[in-house]
Scaffold this active site. Structure first.
Site, short mmCIF file in Angstrom:
data_model
loop_
_atom_site.label_atom_id
_atom_site.label_comp_id
_atom_site.label_asym_id
_atom_site.label_seq_id
_atom_site.Cartn_x
_atom_site.Cartn_y
_atom_site.Cartn_z
N ASP A 144 49.57 26.59 -20.86
CA ASP A 144 48.89 25.30 -21.06
C ASP A 144 47.38 25.45 -21.06
OD1 ASP A 144 51.34 24.09 -21.17
OD2 ASP A 144 51.25 23.22 -19.15
N ASP A 147 49.10 24.74 -15.10
CA ASP A 147 50.32 24.22 -15.72
C ASP A 147 50.39 22.73 -15.47
OD1 ASP A 147 52.57 24.58 -17.26
OD2 ASP A 147 53.89 24.98 -15.55
N LYS A 197 52.23 19.22 -15.50
CA LYS A 197 53.58 18.70 -15.45
C LYS A 197 53.56 17.19 -15.29
CE LYS A 197 55.59 22.73 -15.60
NZ LYS A 197 56.36 23.13 -16.81
#
Length: 337
Positions: free
Chosen positions: A243, A256, A258
């Site tokens: 990412d 990352d 989420k």
């Protein structure tokens, strides 16, 4: 008429307690006797005097000639060796979770050269993901789920199907995937300082909630080096799409992003996400396309309702622990395939 006398014996005299008249014809032979044991203060004899002392002479001497036991750890070991043989070398059983990978590769690449900063180093890297036969990180994790993980995932799926129906559940998962894509795209625009594009995407109520959730996180992110960029591990032969690689409070991290409908305040609530981050870190460090190395990770869980995102920072030691777990999952996948 005769009398039966009851006598009491005392030292030096007899004393009549009472007498009973009786007929001898009724009791032709009658004799009553009473005795009292008088204990004296005479010292008891030593019970050992009755033992055959000549027979046990050596044993008695060895015992009485030492204030403490004559045995020592060394003599006990010698006696045990004679009786039972030498002690067997026993390895304690390996505890669950302490298994080590057979094909261990370090998280940090010791032979990687760090090139000097180029003129365009301020532009984040974005390498396309190569379509090869190498498995992706996501695929490896999905195919090596534990039986317990499979059980809970299937139970959640069946529960959602009961509530929404099969078609409704498919639509639900499709919308979740779309929301994630829009959120990542909006973040990319913000981190590239494309304010107009980010503002346009932010007008969507769904994306606006997620962006509001991570607003306090973005303030601490700087020096973005990669966005939505493909990585592959040249030695272990796996690939993935990272990412973001940027500095969080001055420390270079694989970040990352989420999304979640439920709060995830603890790292264990993110399930296999830490393994995914560790896998990306290892891949970057062994990918020749990247002229830097990373040793930290950051998992950011954003919420649709705009509540502050939960952050889970992974330092070098924690990343190394999850790196070893990732290597075990990778080996398990390779064994199955």
């Amino acid at each position: 008429m005769q009398f039966l006398q009851i006598l009491s014996r005392k030292p030096g005299s007899l004393e009549v307690l009472f007498q009973i008249p009786f007929c001898q014809k009724q009791f032709p032979y009658t004799c009553l006797s009473s005795s009292v044991c008088v204990y004296s203060k005479k010292k008891k004899g030593n019970s050992y005097e009755q033992v055959d002392q000549e027979k046990y002479k050596n044993l008695v001497h060895s015992v009485t000639s030492y204030k403490t036991s004559a045995q020592t750890p060394e003599t006990i070991l010698e006696e045990d060796s004679l009786l039972y043989g030498p002690p067997a070398k026993h390895r304690p059983p390996v505890k669950a979770g302490t298994k080590t990978p057979e094909n261990w590769v370090p998280l940090i690449n010791p032979s990687k050269r760090i090139l000097p900063l180029s003129r365009d180093s301020n532009i984040p890297m974005k390498i396309g993901l190569q379509r090869t036969k190498m498995p992706s990180v996501t695929r490896i994790l999905q195919q090596t789920l534990s039986p317990q993980q499979v059980f809970y995932l299937e139970r959640w799926k069946q529960k959602m199907i009961e509530e929404l129906g099969k078609e409704g559940f498919e639509e639900y998962t499709k919308n979740l995937f779309l929301q994630g894509q829009l959120f990542h795209s909006a973040l990319e625009s913000i981190l590239l300082s494309e304010e107009a594009s980010a503002r346009d995407q932010g007008e969507d109520d769904v994306v606006a909630g997620y962006l509001s959730s991570v607003e306090h996180v973005l303030e601490d992110i700087s020096d973005v080096k990669a966005l939505e960029s493909g990585v592959h591990h040249e030695t272990l032969q796996y690939l993935g799409l990272v990412d973001c690689v940027a500095k969080y409070r001055g420390r270079l991290c694989v970040i990352d992003w989420k999304t979640s409908e439920k709060p995830k305040p603890f790292l264990q609530n993110t399930y296999d996400n830490p393994l995914q981050v560790a896998a990306y870190i290892g891949a970057i460090n062994h990918d020749a396309n990247y002229d830097f190395q990373v040793c930290c990770g950051l998992i950011v869980v954003a919420y649709k309702n705009g509540s502050p995102a939960h952050l889970h920072f992974m330092d070098r030691d924690l990343c190394s622990q999850y790196w070893n777990k990732w290597l075990l999952r990778l080996e398990e996948y390779m064994d199955k395939n």
